[in-house]
Scaffold this motif. Structure first.
Motif, PDB file in Angstrom:
ATOM      1  N   ALA A 135     -52.089 -13.864  60.326  1.00  0.00           N
ATOM      2  CA  ALA A 135     -51.596 -14.427  61.581  1.00  0.00           C
ATOM      3  C   ALA A 135     -50.637 -13.445  62.242  1.00  0.00           C
ATOM      4  O   ALA A 135     -50.114 -12.527  61.608  1.00  0.00           O
ATOM      5  CB  ALA A 135     -50.903 -15.758  61.318  1.00  0.00           C
ATOM      6  N   VAL A 136     -50.398 -13.656  63.526  1.00  0.00           N
ATOM      7  CA  VAL A 136     -49.498 -12.805  64.291  1.00  0.00           C
ATOM      8  C   VAL A 136     -48.220 -13.577  64.594  1.00  0.00           C
ATOM      9  O   VAL A 136     -48.253 -14.641  65.226  1.00  0.00           O
ATOM     10  CB  VAL A 136     -50.162 -12.343  65.605  1.00  0.00           C
ATOM     11  N   LEU A 137     -47.107 -13.039  64.118  1.00  0.00           N
ATOM     12  CA  LEU A 137     -45.814 -13.664  64.353  1.00  0.00           C
ATOM     13  C   LEU A 137     -45.336 -13.319  65.754  1.00  0.00           C
ATOM     14  O   LEU A 137     -45.205 -12.151  66.112  1.00  0.00           O
ATOM     15  CB  LEU A 137     -44.802 -13.170  63.321  1.00  0.00           C
ATOM     16  N   VAL A 138     -45.082 -14.333  66.567  1.00  0.00           N
ATOM     17  CA  VAL A 138     -44.636 -14.094  67.943  1.00  0.00           C
ATOM     18  C   VAL A 138     -43.181 -14.481  68.168  1.00  0.00           C
ATOM     19  O   VAL A 138     -42.568 -14.026  69.134  1.00  0.00           O
ATOM     20  CB  VAL A 138     -45.536 -14.823  68.958  1.00  0.00           C
ATOM     21  N   HIS A 139     -42.637 -15.318  67.297  1.00  0.00           N
ATOM     22  CA  HIS A 139     -41.217 -15.676  67.377  1.00  0.00           C
ATOM     23  C   HIS A 139     -40.640 -15.718  65.971  1.00  0.00           C
ATOM     24  O   HIS A 139     -41.112 -16.479  65.128  1.00  0.00           O
ATOM     25  CB  HIS A 139     -41.019 -17.051  68.025  1.00  0.00           C
ATOM     26  N   GLU A 140     -39.622 -14.902  65.733  1.00  0.00           N
ATOM     27  CA  GLU A 140     -38.906 -14.975  64.465  1.00  0.00           C
ATOM     28  C   GLU A 140     -37.927 -16.142  64.502  1.00  0.00           C
ATOM     29  O   GLU A 140     -37.645 -16.712  65.555  1.00  0.00           O
ATOM     30  CB  GLU A 140     -38.152 -13.680  64.213  1.00  0.00           C
ATOM     31  N   ALA A 141     -37.384 -16.473  63.333  1.00  0.00           N
ATOM     32  CA  ALA A 141     -36.381 -17.530  63.230  1.00  0.00           C
ATOM     33  C   ALA A 141     -35.461 -17.202  62.066  1.00  0.00           C
ATOM     34  O   ALA A 141     -35.828 -16.424  61.170  1.00  0.00           O
ATOM     35  CB  ALA A 141     -37.036 -18.894  63.019  1.00  0.00           C
ATOM     36  N   PRO A 142     -34.268 -17.777  62.045  1.00  0.00           N
ATOM     37  CA  PRO A 142     -33.360 -17.541  60.926  1.00  0.00           C
ATOM     38  C   PRO A 142     -33.963 -18.007  59.604  1.00  0.00           C
ATOM     39  O   PRO A 142     -34.861 -18.865  59.585  1.00  0.00           O
ATOM     40  CB  PRO A 142     -32.132 -18.389  61.290  1.00  0.00           C
ATOM     41  N   ALA A 143     -33.481 -17.443  58.512  1.00  0.00           N
ATOM     42  CA  ALA A 143     -33.943 -17.847  57.190  1.00  0.00           C
ATOM     43  C   ALA A 143     -33.757 -19.349  57.017  1.00  0.00           C
ATOM     44  O   ALA A 143     -32.740 -19.920  57.427  1.00  0.00           O
ATOM     45  CB  ALA A 143     -33.165 -17.098  56.111  1.00  0.00           C
ATOM     46  N   GLY A 144     -34.750 -19.999  56.441  1.00  0.00           N
ATOM     47  CA  GLY A 144     -34.675 -21.438  56.204  1.00  0.00           C
ATOM     48  C   GLY A 144     -35.298 -22.276  57.295  1.00  0.00           C
ATOM     49  O   GLY A 144     -35.450 -23.490  57.127  1.00  0.00           O
ATOM     50  N   ALA A 145     -35.668 -21.659  58.411  1.00  0.00           N
ATOM     51  CA  ALA A 145     -36.318 -22.421  59.492  1.00  0.00           C
ATOM     52  C   ALA A 145     -37.767 -22.717  59.120  1.00  0.00           C
ATOM     53  O   ALA A 145     -38.374 -22.038  58.289  1.00  0.00           O
ATOM     54  CB  ALA A 145     -36.267 -21.632  60.796  1.00  0.00           C
ATOM     55  N   ALA A 146     -38.327 -23.737  59.729  1.00  0.00           N
ATOM     56  CA  ALA A 146     -39.728 -24.073  59.494  1.00  0.00           C
ATOM     57  C   ALA A 146     -40.622 -22.965  60.039  1.00  0.00           C
ATOM     58  O   ALA A 146     -40.380 -22.437  61.122  1.00  0.00           O
ATOM     59  CB  ALA A 146     -40.066 -25.398  60.170  1.00  0.00           C
ATOM     60  N   ALA A 147     -41.652 -22.623  59.266  1.00  0.00           N
ATOM     61  CA  ALA A 147     -42.623 -21.615  59.693  1.00  0.00           C
ATOM     62  C   ALA A 147     -43.865 -22.336  60.214  1.00  0.00           C
ATOM     63  O   ALA A 147     -44.600 -22.955  59.450  1.00  0.00           O
ATOM     64  CB  ALA A 147     -42.984 -20.698  58.538  1.00  0.00           C
ATOM     65  N   VAL A 148     -44.086 -22.263  61.515  1.00  0.00           N
ATOM     66  CA  VAL A 148     -45.207 -22.955  62.160  1.00  0.00           C
ATOM     67  C   VAL A 148     -46.293 -21.940  62.504  1.00  0.00           C
ATOM     68  O   VAL A 148     -46.010 -20.902  63.108  1.00  0.00           O
ATOM     69  CB  VAL A 148     -44.747 -23.684  63.435  1.00  0.00           C
ATOM     70  N   THR A 149     -47.514 -22.248  62.103  1.00  0.00           N
ATOM     71  CA  THR A 149     -48.670 -21.420  62.433  1.00  0.00           C
ATOM     72  C   THR A 149     -49.685 -22.271  63.170  1.00  0.00           C
ATOM     73  O   THR A 149     -50.071 -23.336  62.691  1.00  0.00           O
ATOM     74  CB  THR A 149     -49.321 -20.823  61.168  1.00  0.00           C
ATOM     75  N   LEU A 150     -50.100 -21.808  64.342  1.00  0.00           N
ATOM     76  CA  LEU A 150     -51.107 -22.499  65.141  1.00  0.00           C
ATOM     77  C   LEU A 150     -52.438 -21.765  65.002  1.00  0.00           C
ATOM     78  O   LEU A 150     -52.517 -20.566  65.263  1.00  0.00           O
ATOM     79  CB  LEU A 150     -50.697 -22.528  66.612  1.00  0.00           C
ATOM     80  N   PHE A 151     -53.473 -22.490  64.589  1.00  0.00           N
ATOM     81  CA  PHE A 151     -54.821 -21.944  64.495  1.00  0.00           C
ATOM     82  C   PHE A 151     -55.573 -22.339  65.756  1.00  0.00           C
ATOM     83  O   PHE A 151     -55.695 -23.542  66.056  1.00  0.00           O
ATOM     84  CB  PHE A 151     -55.536 -22.484  63.251  1.00  0.00           C
ATOM     85  N   VAL A 152     -56.068 -21.354  66.482  1.00  0.00           N
ATOM     86  CA  VAL A 152     -56.738 -21.614  67.748  1.00  0.00           C
ATOM     87  C   VAL A 152     -58.012 -20.782  67.844  1.00  0.00           C
ATOM     88  O   VAL A 152     -58.139 -19.730  67.208  1.00  0.00           O
ATOM     89  CB  VAL A 152     -55.822 -21.289  68.955  1.00  0.00           C
ATOM     90  N   ASP A 153     -58.962 -21.258  68.635  1.00  0.00           N
ATOM     91  CA  ASP A 153     -60.135 -20.488  69.021  1.00  0.00           C
ATOM     92  C   ASP A 153     -60.088 -20.381  70.544  1.00  0.00           C
ATOM     93  O   ASP A 153     -59.882 -21.392  71.223  1.00  0.00           O
ATOM     94  CB  ASP A 153     -61.419 -21.189  68.565  1.00  0.00           C
ATOM     95  N   PRO A 154     -60.256 -19.197  71.114  1.00  0.00           N
ATOM     96  CA  PRO A 154     -60.122 -19.045  72.567  1.00  0.00           C
ATOM     97  C   PRO A 154     -61.012 -19.970  73.388  1.00  0.00           C
ATOM     98  O   PRO A 154     -60.644 -20.324  74.517  1.00  0.00           O
ATOM     99  CB  PRO A 154     -60.506 -17.571  72.794  1.00  0.00           C
ATOM    100  N   GLN A 155     -62.169 -20.362  72.854  1.00  0.00           N
ATOM    101  CA  GLN A 155     -63.080 -21.213  73.620  1.00  0.00           C
ATOM    102  C   GLN A 155     -62.920 -22.702  73.319  1.00  0.00           C
ATOM    103  O   GLN A 155     -63.664 -23.515  73.867  1.00  0.00           O
ATOM    104  CB  GLN A 155     -64.534 -20.817  73.356  1.00  0.00           C
ATOM    105  N   CYS A 156     -61.991 -23.062  72.474  1.00  0.00           N
ATOM    106  CA  CYS A 156     -61.828 -24.452  72.067  1.00  0.00           C
ATOM    107  C   CYS A 156     -61.143 -25.259  73.169  1.00  0.00           C
ATOM    108  O   CYS A 156     -59.964 -25.040  73.455  1.00  0.00           O
ATOM    109  CB  CYS A 156     -61.011 -24.513  70.776  1.00  0.00           C
ATOM    110  N   PRO A 157     -61.836 -26.199  73.800  1.00  0.00           N
ATOM    111  CA  PRO A 157     -61.212 -26.975  74.870  1.00  0.00           C
ATOM    112  C   PRO A 157     -60.104 -27.890  74.357  1.00  0.00           C
ATOM    113  O   PRO A 157     -59.183 -28.226  75.094  1.00  0.00           O
ATOM    114  CB  PRO A 157     -62.374 -27.782  75.453  1.00  0.00           C
TER     115      PRO A 157
END
Length: 260
Positions: A83-105
């Protein structure tokens, strides 16, 4: 609508005031309910899977050749297919990953409902935010727009604008599913995302040269290997969130609960 043997095509199900949506590999549900509907019953518990790498520091990552495979990786990706990290956060923060497909409506619908709030949480440092891009809808829709759109997202990551690019692309999906993206549209999304000047020229070269073809293929493979069953999928600390009870009012609460 055409279906592959393994994966259903995106399919909206309208149920009264609730709009239940499912896109593709299995049964991944997104419920867009009015705030006063509350939390629905019968939610599935979160499931822990072996999550793909959520990326490395977006501020220090550079385009490299991954030792695990051949091909460059975009800024924010720790290795080929991660995955590509686009926003860092302080240690201990929740790590959220969004799975997307460009054509998915349904991903576009999810982005329109929850995207700003998720981005705000990331900007505040409440969560780290990564995107894991999939491209299976090319097989369902018999085109190459998910592959090309995924490559474009990775090109935008090098400009530090992947989050903005995802937002622009999702908002600019063609009205008819399967019509796909032209290169002109993919370039316009970059302009909308704020990529200009030399960065836009670099983006255009990356787009037409399919710089991240190997990353696109590896990203899809690693998501499937991790057990991801469709898009959109949201992981918090490697656990798949149940999206069936998600509303704009309880998003932050559910992320915090999944982080415990």
């Amino acid at each position: 609508m055409t279906e592959s043997p393994q994966r259903k095509s995106p399919m909206p199900l309208v149920l009264g005031l609730a709009v239940a949506l499912v896109c593709a590999l299995g049964a991944v549900w997104v419920s867009a309910r009015p705030a006063d509907n509350g939390v629905g019953a019968g939610a599935k518990p979160s499931t822990t899977v072996s999550a793909p790498d959520a990326g490395t520091s977006a501020s220090t990552a550079t385009t490299t050749t991954a030792s695990a495979g051949q091909g460059p990786t975009p800024k924010g990706a720790a290795s080929l297919g991660s995955a590509v990290l686009v926003h860092e956060a302080p240690a201990g923060a929740a790590a959220v990953t969004l799975f997307v497909d460009p054509q998915c409506p349904i991903c576009a619908k999810f982005e329109s409902i929850f995207g700003k709030q998720i981005n705000d949480l990331a900007t505040k440092g409440t969560i780290s935010l990564s995107y894991h891009v999939m491209s299976f809808l090319d097989r369902n829709l018999k085109n190459d727009s998910s592959t090309r759109g995924a490559n474009a997202m990775f090109c935008a990551a090098d400009a530090g604008k992947m989050g903005e690019y995802v937002q622009a692309l999702m908002a600019g999906q063609p009205a008819k599913e399967g019509d796909g993206f032209t290169d002109a549209a993919l370039t316009q999304f970059a302009t909308t995302a704020g990529i200009t000047g030399d960065a836009l020229a670099t983006f255009s070269s990356c787009l037409t040269g399919r710089t991240y073809a190997a990353q696109v293929t590896a990203s899809e493979a690693s998501a499937e290997a991790a057990g991801v069953q469709g898009t959109p999928t949201v992981m918090v600390d490697g656990k798949v969130m149940d999206l069936g009870t998600l509303t704009a009012d309880n998003l932050a609460q559910l992320i915090a609960a999944a982080h415990k």
